[in-house]
Design an enzyme around this catalytic site. Structure first.
Site, short mmCIF file in Angstrom:
data_model
loop_
_atom_site.label_atom_id
_atom_site.label_comp_id
_atom_site.label_asym_id
_atom_site.label_seq_id
_atom_site.Cartn_x
_atom_site.Cartn_y
_atom_site.Cartn_z
N ARG A 60 0.81 -1.22 0.00
CA ARG A 60 0.00 0.00 0.00
C ARG A 60 0.84 1.27 0.00
O ARG A 60 0.38 2.32 -0.43
CB ARG A 60 -1.01 -0.04 1.14
N GLU A 97 3.64 -7.04 13.91
CA GLU A 97 2.73 -7.19 15.04
C GLU A 97 2.28 -8.64 15.16
O GLU A 97 1.98 -9.13 16.24
CB GLU A 97 1.52 -6.27 14.82
#
Length: 177
Positions: A60, A97
């Site tokens: 992105r 994460e």
């Protein structure tokens, strides 16, 4: 509608306990996408951050970085997943994460001393951004600033990046939600 209101939140993706912030709903909306690029463009035209080239992080970061490069008249350099760049690369492994990954950049992507704006869609742990910064520095660049659409300050990436001495800019934060 604001930028934040156009971002979809998906609970428990990609694993339980993660609240995924999906910018695809933002960028599919022509007004939302324009808001992102216009706000970033205005920020960089008005705030005196000196940089030569934009480095976008797959995937992105390519969307935002490419459009921003065009708007600001700057070149664009991709940071990609392994095996996607055709020439010699520098690599950097990093923690996410929810796992780990590796990114790469062409070793000749930047001129020595080039000042770089690193661009990605979202800042969570800071692992990807810090890995990209390490790659930029490995190939001779200097990180001028890091820019994100979304910052998740509760996850800690913002503080990790600031602690390393980098500057960041984000368009919106999702705190405690």
């Amino acid at each position: 509608m604001t930028i934040k209101s156009r971002i979809r939140s998906i609970p428990d993706y990609p694993k339980k306990g993660i609240m995924f912030r999906d910018i695809t709903t933002l960028i599919k909306d022509p007004v939302g996408f324009r808001l992102v690029i216009d706000n970033l463009t205005q920020h960089y035209l008005q705030n005196g951050v000196d940089f030569d080239v934009i480095v976008g992080i797959e995937a992105r970061g390519f969307i935002i970085g490419g459009a921003l490069s065009y708007a600001l008249g700057k070149g664009f350099v991709p940071v990609r997943k392994p095996g996607k760049l055709p020439a010699d690369v520098a690599s950097q492994k990093y923690e996410l994460e929810y796992g780990s990954d590796t990114i790469e950049i062409h070793i000749d992507a930047l001129e020595e001393g080039s000042r770089v704006l690193l661009v990605d869609d979202l800042l969570a742990t800071g692992g990807t951004a810090l890995a990209a910064a390490a790659l930029v520095e490995k190939v001779g660049g200097v990180v001028a600033e890091m820019a994100f659409i979304v910052n998740l300050p509760d996850v800690g990436g913002e503080q990790r990046i600031l602690d390393k001495g980098y500057s960041i800019f984000s368009l919106t934060d999702f705190e405690g939600d």
